[in-house]
Design a protein around this motif. Sequence first.
Motif, PDB file in Angstrom:
ATOM      1  N   THR A   2       0.842  -1.188   0.000  1.00 11.40           N
ATOM      2  CA  THR A   2       0.000   0.000   0.000  1.00 11.40           C
ATOM      3  C   THR A   2       0.885   1.248   0.000  1.00 11.40           C
ATOM      4  OG1 THR A   2      -0.139   0.014   2.398  1.00 11.40           O
ATOM      5  CG2 THR A   2      -1.880  -1.167   1.209  1.00 11.40           C
ATOM      6  N   VAL A  17      -4.871   5.924   0.962  1.00 14.27           N
ATOM      7  CA  VAL A  17      -3.987   4.784   0.814  1.00 14.27           C
ATOM      8  C   VAL A  17      -4.304   4.132  -0.525  1.00 14.27           C
ATOM      9  CG1 VAL A  17      -3.290   2.547   1.735  1.00 14.27           C
ATOM     10  CG2 VAL A  17      -3.831   4.426   3.296  1.00 14.27           C
ATOM     11  N   GLU A  19      -3.826   1.095  -3.125  1.00 14.06           N
ATOM     12  CA  GLU A  19      -3.467  -0.317  -3.183  1.00 14.06           C
ATOM     13  C   GLU A  19      -2.716  -0.651  -4.455  1.00 14.06           C
ATOM     14  OE1 GLU A  19      -6.752   0.623  -2.455  1.00 14.06           O
ATOM     15  OE2 GLU A  19      -6.352   0.476  -0.306  1.00 14.06           O
TER      16      GLU A  19
END
Length: 168
Positions: A2, A17, A19
């Motif tokens: 992440t 965040v 991915e």
Amino acid sequence: MTIPITLTVNGAARALVLEDARVTLLDLLRERLALTGTKKGCDRGQCGACTVLVDGRRVNACLALAVSLDGAEVVTIEGVARDGALHPVQEAFLDHDALQCGYCTPGQIMSAIGLIREGLAGDDPERIREGMSGNLCRCGAYAGITEAVRDARARLARAEKQGRGEAA
């Protein structure tokens, strides 16, 4: 893996965040932040429907990787009106019928705001058309768009003069 990033989007600090390092600013805005005014047109940087301002400059959000914008200030069409009042460019687009179906309008408006801020609009219609050439309108509202940009530039210049206390 992440990847944490921070952006200021329409004046609000956002800690995000990611991915996937390949997520575009366009997809982040539309899918993660629910800011759907920025449109996905060609997804190749050729139509301008996804134009937003990043640190004050015009950017095709479909071509910008979100991870590369950590710390940036992003303004979308949702962030240009202030206190319930339309931005002068939005007003000019309405006054000059500079839209038909409206799909390209958010990108056109954001590009016009950027063009004016960059000092590249001027009063020459050809110069405006050249500066807006990265934004396509399938309906052909170009005459209204050009006039709206001319009018908005003049409105903003008058407002700036008044803000400095100069006679109009």
